[in-house]
Design an enzyme around this catalytic site. Structure first.
Site, PDB file in Angstrom:
ATOM      1  N   GLN A  72       0.746  -1.314   0.037  1.00 14.44           N
ATOM      2  CA  GLN A  72       0.034  -0.048  -0.045  1.00 14.44           C
ATOM      3  C   GLN A  72       0.862   1.118  -0.152  1.00 14.44           C
ATOM      4  O   GLN A  72       0.384   2.302  -0.351  1.00 14.44           O
ATOM      5  CB  GLN A  72      -1.031  -0.063   1.100  1.00 14.44           C
ATOM      6  N   HIS A  91       1.449   3.399  -3.000  1.00  7.86           N
ATOM      7  CA  HIS A  91       0.355   4.162  -3.731  1.00  7.86           C
ATOM      8  C   HIS A  91       0.796   5.567  -4.171  1.00  7.86           C
ATOM      9  O   HIS A  91       0.375   6.258  -4.804  1.00  7.86           O
ATOM     10  CB  HIS A  91      -0.846   4.141  -2.905  1.00  7.86           C
ATOM     11  N   GLU A 116      -7.854   3.569   6.741  1.00 10.89           N
ATOM     12  CA  GLU A 116      -8.732   3.265   5.591  1.00 10.89           C
ATOM     13  C   GLU A 116      -8.899   1.814   5.458  1.00 10.89           C
ATOM     14  O   GLU A 116      -9.822   1.236   5.180  1.00 10.89           O
ATOM     15  CB  GLU A 116      -8.247   3.872   4.132  1.00 10.89           C
ATOM     16  N   HIS A 117      -7.815   1.025   5.718  1.00 12.04           N
ATOM     17  CA  HIS A 117      -7.589  -0.326   5.374  1.00 12.04           C
ATOM     18  C   HIS A 117      -7.399  -0.912   6.486  1.00 12.04           C
ATOM     19  O   HIS A 117      -5.982  -0.556   7.195  1.00 12.04           O
ATOM     20  CB  HIS A 117      -6.628  -0.814   4.547  1.00 12.04           C
ATOM     21  N   ASP A 135      -8.386  -4.127  -3.102  1.00 11.89           N
ATOM     22  CA  ASP A 135      -8.287  -2.819  -4.155  1.00 11.89           C
ATOM     23  C   ASP A 135      -8.515  -3.315  -5.797  1.00 11.89           C
ATOM     24  O   ASP A 135      -8.912  -2.706  -6.348  1.00 11.89           O
ATOM     25  CB  ASP A 135      -6.625  -2.677  -4.054  1.00 11.89           C
ATOM     26  N   HIS A 152     -47.822  27.447  10.235  1.00 12.16           N
ATOM     27  CA  HIS A 152     -47.979  25.711  10.463  1.00 12.16           C
ATOM     28  C   HIS A 152     -49.340  25.312  11.204  1.00 12.16           C
ATOM     29  O   HIS A 152     -49.785  24.421  10.845  1.00 12.16           O
ATOM     30  CB  HIS A 152     -46.879  25.516  11.142  1.00 12.16           C
TER      31      HIS A 152
END
Length: 440
Positions: free
Chosen positions: A250, A253, A318-319, A352, A412
């Site tokens: 990862q 990335h 995230e992961h 992914d 109302h």
């Protein structure tokens, strides 16, 4: 015990929060708003050296592009898309319309209605990210979105054939070879050549993320995304080589991608660090993975898995990959994460690329309040109400009158009064001019 074997050198990340990024994106959006397609074309030329006669690919072009690919590539795309579609359909099937009668003749309900048009942004600055086509387009189509427009940039002046194939096979109704802020802006506000959409989904670089942030409200978005993150929880039973490989998988990335290990074993943490130092120099993507690990990588050692889960929740990563003897314990003890990957047989890279769950996930702590992209993101859950029983309407009318006057909302209150008067003869607290509520 709480020990940090490897600290992050910095917790700061470059990205859409930078003033230079914000001002650049704002200027591009304003220019496209004023000049439309002419500005879109100029920015495509400037940033991607790409100005075709038409950004939208024709059916003939798409067929030619797909025909240029090896059959194995096509078969692999179809296999992965089948996994994504199967899971997305299961999600959609779990969402039921609701209708209940809460009082006699008082019917309340909700329906799930897809947006009319969605934009799928498929990044491609460094790599042809075919998987993003699966995640954004298939999910939208399973949700029932009638029009999906896909945008993806050329890569170094060339057509990303595999991405185009993936977008077409996923069900995109339109495919544009257009990237960056100019693509997101065109989708959001519409131009003569690119009709506007209602929601834009998909990851992108800092400029794309900032464009989505600035355009949010004018168009819906999936979520605000930052650099990819991985956090691994491992006990003494984990394989340190696999842990090291998965962390670096990862980190590649980008140079801002945090990779964190939380373990109950000093020995495992030490071995992981040694493996990373051995593996990293030989990685083809070391130019991204190296800075990511050196600047943002961390290894924490804690006393127990309960501590590990609690610490992991503070990252809201995230992961989160769980490499322990009983990985499913994380399902019970964790609550702040984008997606969990349980056990040695599972890895974040599966999520992914191939396994079928969506890889568009929250980053930078957003997992504290949201999940990732899914079928429900393309659906509007809207309510309806109907009162068919006059007695119930009269009861609600009297209550509405009292509740509204507590808040000084006289208009109302009168809407309730006229129904209570008409259906039950309840005296109104105001006198209409030349008008009497009818009786029935």
């Amino acid at each position: 015990m709480s020990l940090i074997l490897k600290p992050a050198l910095t917790t700061e990340h470059t990205g859409s929060s930078r003033p230079a990024v914000r001002s650049t994106v704002e200027a591009i959006i304003d220019d496209i708003r004023n000049r439309g397609d002419a500005a879109v074309r100029e920015y495509s030329q400037k940033f991607d050296d790409w100005t075709p006669e038409n950004f939208r690919l024709s059916a003939e072009q798409i067929n030619q592009i797909i025909a240029s690919l090896p059959q194995q590539v096509i078969e692999d795309i179809k296999f992965v898309q089948a996994q994504v579609r199967r899971f997305a359909q299961a999600q959609r099937d779990s969402m039921k319309d609701v209708e209940v009668e809460t009082l006699p003749g008082v019917i309340l309900g909700h329906r799930h209605i897809p947006v009319s048009a969605a934009g799928a942004y498929i990044p491609g600055g460094r790599y042809p990210l075919t998987a993003s086509a699966h995640m954004t387009i298939i999910t939208a189509k399973v949700a029932g979105v009638p029009r999906v427009a896909a945008c993806t940039p050329p890569i170094r002046g060339k057509i990303p054939a595999a991405t185009v194939a993936a977008a077409h096979l996923a069900g995109a109704d339109e495919i544009y070879l257009l990237g960056g802020v100019q693509a997101v802006t065109a989708l959001a506000m519409g131009t003569d050549d690119i009709p506007r959409v209602d929601l834009i989904a998909g990851p992108g670089n800092a400029y794309v993320a900032e464009a989505k942030r600035q355009l949010f409200g004018e168009v819906g978005i999936d979520l605000f995304a930052g650099p990819t993150e991985i956090l691994i929880i491992a006990d003494e039973h984990a394989d340190p080589f696999i842990v090291a490989v998965d962390l670096l998988s990862q980190a590649e990335h980008g140079p801002d991608s945090p990779a964190v290990l939380i373990t109950t074993s000093v020995d495992l943490g030490t071995k992981v660090l040694e493996h990373i130092q051995q593996i990293l120099p030989g990685m083809p993507t070391k130019d991204y993975a190296g800075p990511a690990w050196n600047d943002h990588g961390q290894i924490h050692v804690v006393d127990s898995l309960s501590e590990a889960y609690a610490l992991a929740d503070t990252f809201a990563s995230e992961h989160v990959q769980v490499l322990t003897r009983e990985p499913r314990r994380a399902l019970e003890q964790m609550h702040d994460y984008g997606a969990l990957f349980l056990g040695e047989g599972t890895c974040v890279s599966y999520g992914d690329k191939v396994i079928g769950t969506n890889h568009v996930l929250p980053t930078k702590g957003a997992a504290r309040y949201t999940g990732g992209l899914w079928v429900g993101k393309y659906l509007k859950t809207v309510t309806y109400q109907e009162v068919t029983d006059k007695k119930s309407s009269a009861i609600l009318g009297e209550l509405c009158g009292r509740a509204s006057r507590v808040e000084s909302f006289e208009g109302h209150a009168r809407s309730g009064d006229v129904r209570a008067n008409k259906y039950a003869g309840t005296p109104m607290q105001w006198a209409p001019v030349n008008q009497t509520a009818g009786k029935s």
